[in-house]
Motif scaffolding. Structure first.
Motif, PDB file in Angstrom:
ATOM      1  N   UNK A  13       0.857  -1.183   0.000  1.00  0.00           N
ATOM      2  CA  UNK A  13       0.000   0.000   0.000  1.00  0.00           C
ATOM      3  C   UNK A  13       0.891   1.230   0.000  1.00  0.00           C
ATOM      4  N   UNK A  14       0.917   1.926  -1.125  1.00  0.00           N
ATOM      5  CA  UNK A  14       1.718   3.141  -1.248  1.00  0.00           C
ATOM      6  C   UNK A  14       1.020   4.265  -0.489  1.00  0.00           C
ATOM      7  N   UNK A  15       1.770   4.934   0.375  1.00  0.00           N
ATOM      8  CA  UNK A  15       1.151   5.939   1.227  1.00  0.00           C
ATOM      9  C   UNK A  15       0.225   5.317   2.245  1.00  0.00           C
ATOM     10  N   UNK A  16       0.662   4.231   2.864  1.00  0.00           N
ATOM     11  CA  UNK A  16      -0.224   3.451   3.712  1.00  0.00           C
ATOM     12  C   UNK A  16      -0.221   3.807   5.183  1.00  0.00           C
ATOM     13  N   UNK A  17       0.584   4.786   5.602  1.00  0.00           N
ATOM     14  CA  UNK A  17       0.774   5.004   7.032  1.00  0.00           C
ATOM     15  C   UNK A  17      -0.329   5.803   7.690  1.00  0.00           C
ATOM     16  N   UNK A  18      -0.995   6.668   6.939  1.00  0.00           N
ATOM     17  CA  UNK A  18      -1.948   7.595   7.562  1.00  0.00           C
ATOM     18  C   UNK A  18      -3.224   7.697   6.734  1.00  0.00           C
ATOM     19  N   UNK A  19      -4.261   8.252   7.354  1.00  0.00           N
ATOM     20  CA  UNK A  19      -5.498   8.623   6.703  1.00  0.00           C
ATOM     21  C   UNK A  19      -6.127   7.436   5.946  1.00  0.00           C
ATOM     22  N   UNK A  20      -6.492   7.641   4.688  1.00  0.00           N
ATOM     23  CA  UNK A  20      -7.139   6.577   3.916  1.00  0.00           C
ATOM     24  C   UNK A  20      -6.211   5.375   3.761  1.00  0.00           C
ATOM     25  N   UNK A  21      -4.933   5.622   3.557  1.00  0.00           N
ATOM     26  CA  UNK A  21      -3.983   4.518   3.421  1.00  0.00           C
ATOM     27  C   UNK A  21      -3.959   3.618   4.638  1.00  0.00           C
ATOM     28  N   UNK A  22      -4.016   4.227   5.814  1.00  0.00           N
ATOM     29  CA  UNK A  22      -4.041   3.433   7.054  1.00  0.00           C
ATOM     30  C   UNK A  22      -5.289   2.563   7.116  1.00  0.00           C
ATOM     31  N   UNK A  23      -6.435   3.127   6.729  1.00  0.00           N
ATOM     32  CA  UNK A  23      -7.683   2.349   6.746  1.00  0.00           C
ATOM     33  C   UNK A  23      -7.601   1.183   5.767  1.00  0.00           C
ATOM     34  N   UNK A  24      -6.974   1.396   4.623  1.00  0.00           N
ATOM     35  CA  UNK A  24      -6.812   0.327   3.640  1.00  0.00           C
ATOM     36  C   UNK A  24      -5.918  -0.779   4.213  1.00  0.00           C
ATOM     37  N   UNK A  25      -4.816  -0.389   4.850  1.00  0.00           N
ATOM     38  CA  UNK A  25      -3.929  -1.389   5.456  1.00  0.00           C
ATOM     39  C   UNK A  25      -4.652  -2.207   6.519  1.00  0.00           C
TER      40      UNK A  25
END
Length: 252
Positions: free
Chosen positions: A10-22
């Motif tokens: 997940x590119x850009x996975x650490x915060x916000x929408x990316x975190x929810x995806x992770x």
């Protein structure tokens, strides 16, 4: 497709929408590679949270400024995980500008992260998948509901996202059936802090009118990504998750 046992970058996975995806991927039994550029501490916190919940995750750090960097991010993930079969291109930058105010540097900055990097990451991922006999990869690109209209105050951002939308459909056609490519186009998901108020002291929706009357949550956007990843018969589709905002046109 049952996502259990898969591995996702997940590119850009650490915060916000990316975190929810992770978190959504991990809940389905995926091993998750959490990519970050600057948000290393947030990525490591998320990695530990996923592990605490019984999942598997690791952090991959790197900027998205060149083809070499994109290749390295894919290669590092591939080596750490022993291959992976899901790529979610979530990272983006956003600045407001117009024809009058935009500079060449502004245009290049938005194009590099919002269009060129996901295109290069997809190409490198697809190349590796196709080298593995029988392997099938899946890509979901995070777009923006702005691709459905025209807005004069975010020229560079909107142009870059429209380019990524066109790439999403072209890649879906060219890479099928070995790599299945789709997109999700969110609307506003996270309210600004502090929330703006009007003259009467009531909270004002800075993002404009939303037909369903509320912003979508990051978790709802993540579930749309899961739907596309789990679907075996969908390719080249762009799923709007914006409460219907894209239907209102540029004068909403």
């Amino acid at each position: 497709m049952n996502l259990h046992g898969s591995t996702a970058l997940v590119i850009g996975g650490a915060v916000r929408i990316g975190r929810a995806i992770c978190r959504a991927l991990a809940a389905r039994g995926c091993q998750v590679a959490i990519h970050c550029r600057w948000s290393r501490s947030e990525a490591e916190y998320l990695e530990q949270a996923i592990r605490t919940d019984g999942g598997t995750a690791f952090v991959v750090q790197g900027d998205l400024s060149s083809q070499g960097n994109c290749r390295r991010i894919v290669a590092e993930t591939w080596e750490k995980a022993g291959g992976f079969n899901i790529l979610v291109n979530n990272a983006a930058v956003f600045h407001k500008d117009t024809l009058e105010t935009a500079s060449a540097d502004d245009l290049m900055a938005e194009m590099t992260v919002n269009f060129l990097a996901p295109a290069l990451l997809t190409m490198e991922f697809a190349r590796r998948v196709m080298e593995v006999v029988g392997a099938v990869g899946r890509v979901v690109n995070l777009l923006d509901r702005r691709i459905a209209g025209v807005e004069a105050d975010c020229l560079s951002y909107q142009a870059s996202k429209k380019m990524l939308a066109a790439f999403t459909q072209a890649a879906a056609l060219e890479l099928a059936p070995r790599v299945i490519v789709n997109g999700v186009a969110p609307g506003p998901a996270l309210a600004p802090t502090p929330a703006p108020v009007n003259a009467a002291g009531r909270t004002r929706e800075r993002a404009g009118a939303v037909p369903l009357g509320r912003r979508n949550t990051p978790e709802e956007i993540a579930e749309a990504v899961m739907f596309l990843l789990e679907s075996d018969g969908i390719a080249g589709q762009i799923l709007f998750v914006d409460g219907g905002q894209h239907l209102l046109g540029p004068n909403r």
